[in-house]
Design an enzyme around this catalytic site. Structure first.
Site, mmCIF file in Angstrom:
data_model
loop_
_atom_site.group_PDB
_atom_site.id
_atom_site.type_symbol
_atom_site.label_atom_id
_atom_site.label_comp_id
_atom_site.label_asym_id
_atom_site.label_seq_id
_atom_site.Cartn_x
_atom_site.Cartn_y
_atom_site.Cartn_z
ATOM 1 N N CYS A 7 0.703 -1.085 0.021
ATOM 2 C CA CYS A 7 -0.098 -0.196 -0.137
ATOM 3 C C CYS A 7 0.780 1.282 0.111
ATOM 4 O O CYS A 7 1.450 1.785 0.961
ATOM 5 C CB CYS A 7 -1.046 0.138 1.239
ATOM 6 S SG CYS A 7 -1.859 -1.506 1.465
ATOM 7 N N TRP A 67 -6.506 2.162 -3.932
ATOM 8 C CA TRP A 67 -6.083 1.443 -4.845
ATOM 9 C C TRP A 67 -5.218 0.183 -4.496
ATOM 10 O O TRP A 67 -4.400 -0.559 -5.477
ATOM 11 C CB TRP A 67 -5.219 2.121 -5.914
ATOM 12 C CG TRP A 67 -5.833 3.336 -6.556
ATOM 13 C CD1 TRP A 67 -5.090 4.378 -6.375
ATOM 14 C CD2 TRP A 67 -7.011 3.523 -7.240
ATOM 15 N NE1 TRP A 67 -6.168 5.438 -6.931
ATOM 16 C CE2 TRP A 67 -7.082 4.677 -7.443
ATOM 17 C CE3 TRP A 67 -7.971 2.544 -7.559
ATOM 18 C CZ2 TRP A 67 -8.085 5.352 -8.200
ATOM 19 C CZ3 TRP A 67 -9.052 3.094 -8.401
ATOM 20 C CH2 TRP A 67 -9.116 4.521 -8.699
ATOM 21 N N ARG A 73 9.378 -3.294 -12.004
ATOM 22 C CA ARG A 73 9.016 -2.739 -13.412
ATOM 23 C C ARG A 73 9.002 -3.905 -14.416
ATOM 24 O O ARG A 73 8.052 -3.874 -15.113
ATOM 25 C CB ARG A 73 9.840 -1.506 -13.743
ATOM 26 C CG ARG A 73 8.974 -0.410 -13.195
ATOM 27 C CD ARG A 73 9.638 0.937 -13.285
ATOM 28 N NE ARG A 73 8.780 1.926 -12.637
ATOM 29 C CZ ARG A 73 9.511 2.841 -11.913
ATOM 30 N NH1 ARG A 73 10.819 3.084 -11.754
ATOM 31 N NH2 ARG A 73 8.487 3.594 -11.259
ATOM 32 N N GLN A 85 -3.843 -8.366 -46.884
ATOM 33 C CA GLN A 85 -2.548 -7.810 -46.275
ATOM 34 C C GLN A 85 -3.077 -6.885 -45.024
ATOM 35 O O GLN A 85 -2.394 -6.994 -44.121
ATOM 36 C CB GLN A 85 -1.903 -6.691 -47.471
ATOM 37 C CG GLN A 85 -0.961 -7.616 -48.343
ATOM 38 C CD GLN A 85 -0.058 -6.712 -49.042
ATOM 39 O OE1 GLN A 85 -0.142 -5.271 -48.974
ATOM 40 N NE2 GLN A 85 0.753 -7.213 -49.900
ATOM 41 N N GLU A 144 2.118 0.763 -11.068
ATOM 42 C CA GLU A 144 3.649 0.542 -10.819
ATOM 43 C C GLU A 144 4.194 1.706 -11.719
ATOM 44 O O GLU A 144 5.340 1.932 -12.359
ATOM 45 C CB GLU A 144 4.142 -0.541 -11.366
ATOM 46 C CG GLU A 144 3.617 -1.778 -10.401
ATOM 47 C CD GLU A 144 4.576 -2.233 -9.374
ATOM 48 O OE1 GLU A 144 5.752 -1.785 -9.514
ATOM 49 O OE2 GLU A 144 4.224 -2.929 -8.553
HETATM 50 C C1 LIG Z 1 -6.248 -1.893 -10.359
HETATM 51 C C2 LIG Z 1 -5.263 -1.056 -9.607
HETATM 52 C C3 LIG Z 1 -4.380 -1.679 -8.764
HETATM 53 C C4 LIG Z 1 -3.501 -1.066 -8.297
HETATM 54 N N1 LIG Z 1 -2.698 -1.887 -7.192
HETATM 55 C C5 LIG Z 1 -1.847 -0.867 -6.339
HETATM 56 C C6 LIG Z 1 -1.211 -1.599 -5.388
HETATM 57 O O1 LIG Z 1 -1.060 -2.670 -4.997
HETATM 58 N N2 LIG Z 1 -0.537 -0.752 -4.283
HETATM 59 C C7 LIG Z 1 -0.518 0.503 -4.676
HETATM 60 O O2 LIG Z 1 0.167 1.276 -3.599
HETATM 61 N N3 LIG Z 1 -0.982 1.076 -5.719
HETATM 62 C C8 LIG Z 1 -1.704 0.347 -6.551
HETATM 63 N N4 LIG Z 1 -2.324 1.142 -7.689
HETATM 64 C C9 LIG Z 1 -2.226 2.441 -7.964
HETATM 65 C C10 LIG Z 1 -1.393 2.974 -9.061
HETATM 66 O O3 LIG Z 1 -0.276 2.666 -8.930
HETATM 67 C C11 LIG Z 1 -1.761 4.255 -9.321
HETATM 68 O O4 LIG Z 1 -2.837 4.242 -10.016
HETATM 69 C C12 LIG Z 1 -0.882 4.856 -10.285
HETATM 70 O O5 LIG Z 1 0.266 4.996 -9.867
HETATM 71 C C13 LIG Z 1 -1.321 6.181 -10.888
HETATM 72 O O6 LIG Z 1 -1.688 7.140 -9.803
HETATM 73 P P1 LIG Z 1 -2.994 7.726 -10.008
HETATM 74 O O7 LIG Z 1 -4.050 6.752 -10.234
HETATM 75 O O8 LIG Z 1 -3.219 8.763 -8.869
HETATM 76 O O9 LIG Z 1 -2.945 8.734 -11.216
HETATM 77 P P2 LIG Z 1 -2.360 10.061 -11.311
HETATM 78 O O10 LIG Z 1 -1.161 10.155 -10.672
HETATM 79 O O11 LIG Z 1 -3.404 11.424 -11.042
HETATM 80 O O12 LIG Z 1 -2.313 10.285 -13.029
HETATM 81 C C14 LIG Z 1 -3.021 10.668 -13.678
HETATM 82 C C15 LIG Z 1 -2.555 10.953 -15.038
HETATM 83 O O13 LIG Z 1 -1.699 12.155 -15.208
HETATM 84 C C16 LIG Z 1 -0.589 11.649 -15.600
HETATM 85 N N5 LIG Z 1 0.677 12.204 -14.962
HETATM 86 C C17 LIG Z 1 0.670 12.442 -13.719
HETATM 87 N N6 LIG Z 1 1.640 13.019 -13.273
HETATM 88 C C18 LIG Z 1 2.413 13.407 -14.450
HETATM 89 C C19 LIG Z 1 3.570 14.069 -15.001
HETATM 90 N N7 LIG Z 1 4.702 14.674 -13.852
HETATM 91 N N8 LIG Z 1 4.101 14.297 -16.093
HETATM 92 C C20 LIG Z 1 3.125 13.558 -16.978
HETATM 93 N N9 LIG Z 1 1.902 12.859 -17.045
HETATM 94 C C21 LIG Z 1 1.647 12.890 -15.689
HETATM 95 C C22 LIG Z 1 -0.242 10.118 -15.373
HETATM 96 O O14 LIG Z 1 0.484 9.665 -16.162
HETATM 97 C C23 LIG Z 1 -1.755 9.686 -15.585
HETATM 98 O O15 LIG Z 1 -1.874 9.779 -17.109
HETATM 99 C C24 LIG Z 1 -3.343 0.391 -8.475
HETATM 100 C C25 LIG Z 1 -4.113 0.879 -9.365
HETATM 101 C C26 LIG Z 1 -5.042 0.120 -9.901
HETATM 102 C C27 LIG Z 1 -5.873 1.014 -10.912
#
Ligand SMILES: Cc1cc2nc3c(=O)[nH]c(=O)nc-3n(C[C@H](O)[C@H](O)[C@H](O)COP(=O)(O)OP(=O)(O)OC[C@H]3O[C@@H](n4cnc5c(N)ncnc54)[C@H](O)[C@@H]3O)c2cc1C
Length: 409
Positions: free
Chosen positions: A133, A167, A268, A304, A389
């Site tokens: 988490c 998440w 990764r 094709q 990730e």
């Molecule tokens: C099914 C699922 C399982 C998961 N499992 C885990 C888990 O086990 N443990 C855990 O800790 N997390 C988990 N996650 C969380 C996951 O790692 C995050 O959803 C992910 O890191 C993205 O964060 P966010 O959803 O807040 O998106 P945001 O950070 O809000 O990003 C939204 C968009 O903005 C873009 N963005 C953000 N910052 C920038 C930047 N500086 N430059 C360009 N683009 C940017 C992102 O690329 C994305 O397209 C899980 C998520 C899901 C959906």
């Protein structure tokens, strides 16, 4: 984790890895694939499949540890490709614990690893799960924004955790939760530490369980931490190491241990391998379909337009696998990721999975758009690999910074 061995890179899989590949493939074909549609609809952890896997030792610490320590580094990517070929949702339910165990191995002491990782898997008769988490409602890509606080109670040698994680794969249903929390909020990610929350610890509860677009057999939920008290021994790496690290940050020196980032870096290429499994499943299905389905008096694959699409799909899958294998080998053999090769592999493989699954749906036409055929599900599943990730944009940030030496924002 054992000392990294020096194994030359080879595309010829050794006998151990080939055996594991065939074994994992057999389980994926016979047990995972037939169960996939049902658990996607049910949106629940597929306990009977986990039990089958535990019975044969596929869901076990031994399996993960042996593959993780396989000298070529290819044990995990090869096995994961097969399991995710079976079904990404069920495969994540099977491998989510392993990803949490990696964070203990990466951040904990040898003693902590030996104490906690067996409890994360349990036994064949009594399966356990673990959850990692890190993400929070306002800290997804921006790991430095984590608000969950860990405060040290010196009198009792206890840590007190408060916050909301979101998440989390296996969140709330796991027996062991690994939590990234902020000890010194003003230091951002350099002020964070990772904690193990033992089974049945008061104050930890599940929040909302998410209804998802794909990988629906994997449980994803919020985890609420309300005055969770942990013994000092639950701080991964130990207090002395944390204090030294914080002191270095205070003195303005570079800190080497950014807790959450370290975990992500180690895993990764593994996510890349998951994406390749999903892509390969869709590619194979579309390829076979294109040789059977006839329109205008010949197989659609005889055009094709369709064959070239299949050629692009196959080529991108192989290219992605080469990147994943290279990065996995580098990680296991302690090479420097000078061009962020781990991020490259995750970026390319996840984008390949979305490209391939989308084209598989198109090659199946109307059939591809229905739940009668599995490509629709793989198409929904594939998107997650570009999000968790580290989203694709974040991988590009990491690669961009690494190759230019600039603080690309
Ligand atoms: C099914 C699922 C399982 C998961 N499992 C885990 C888990 O086990 N443990 C855990 O800790 N997390 C988990 N996650 C969380 C996951 O790692 C995050 O959803 C992910 O890191 C993205 O964060 P966010 O959803 O807040 O998106 P945001 O950070 O809000 O990003 C939204 C968009 O903005 C873009 N963005 C953000 N910052 C920038 C930047 N500086 N430059 C360009 N683009 C940017 C992102 O690329 C994305 O397209 C899980 C998520 C899901 C959906």
């Amino acid at each position: 984790m054992s000392e990294a061995p020096e194994a030359g890179f080879s595309l010829e899989l050794n006998e151990d890895v080939r055996d594991v590949r065939d074994w994992a493939h057999g389980f994926a074909a016979d047990v995972i694939r037939p169960a996939a549609a049902e658990w996607d609809e049910r949106e629940e952890t597929p306990w009977p499949v986990l039990q089958e896997a535990a019975k044969i030792g596929l869901y076990s610490l031994d399996f993960f540890a042996n593959q993780w320590m396989e000298p070529s580094g290819l044990g995990i990517p090869v096995a994961f490709e097969e399991l995710y070929w079976g079904d990404p949702g069920i495969a994540l339910a099977l491998t989510g614990t392993g990803l949490a165990a990696v964070s203990v191995a990466a951040n904990g002491t040898q003693e902590q690893m030996l104490e906690w990782t067996p409890q994360m898997f349990g036994s064949a008769d009594d399966i356990k799960l673990a959850a990692f988490c890190s993400s929070e409602p306002n800290a997804g890509s921006d790991v430095s924004a984590i608000k969950t606080r860990a405060v040290y109670d010196e009198a009792k040698d206890e840590w007190v955790l408060n916050g909301v994680k979101t998440w989390a794969t296996n969140g709330g249903i796991a027996d062991i939760h690994v939590i990234v929390a902020s000890v010194e909020p003003e230091f951002g990610s350099r002020g964070q530490a990772t904690f193990v929350v033992p089974p049945n610890t008061p104050g930890l509860s599940q929040g909302q369980k998410f209804a998802k677009h794909g990988i629906r057999a994997s449980h994803t939920a919020e985890v609420i931490l309300d005055d969770v008290r942990l013994p000092g021994s639950c701080l991964l790496g130990g207090k002395e190491k944390l204090d030294e690290r914080l002191a270095r940050v205070r003195e303005g020196k570079r800190s080497s241990g950014q807790a959450a980032m370290k975990t992500f870096e180690a895993s990764r290429p593994t996510v890349g391998a998951m994406a390749i499994g999903c892509a390969r499943a869709a590619y194979e299905y579309a390829r076979d379909y294109s040789t059977q389905r006839e329109q205008f008096g010949k197989p659609i694959g005889d055009n094709q337009g369709v064959a070239f699409t299949l050629a692009d799909m196959a080529t991108r899958i192989d290219a992605a696998r080469l990147l994943v294998w290279r990065a996995s080998w580098m990680g296991r053999n302690d090479k420097d990721f000078t061009n962020a090769e781990g991020s490259m592999s995750k970026l390319y493989a996840s984008e390949t999975a979305t490209f391939v699954t989308q084209n598989a749906v198109r090659i199946l036409g109307g059939n591809g758009y229905t739940r009668e055929y599995p490509v629709e599900r793989w198409h929904r599943d594939a998107t997650i690999f570009t999000i968790f990730e580290g989203a694709s944009e974040i991988q590009k940030l990491i690669i961009g910074r690494q190759i230019t030496g600039l603080p690309v924002r």
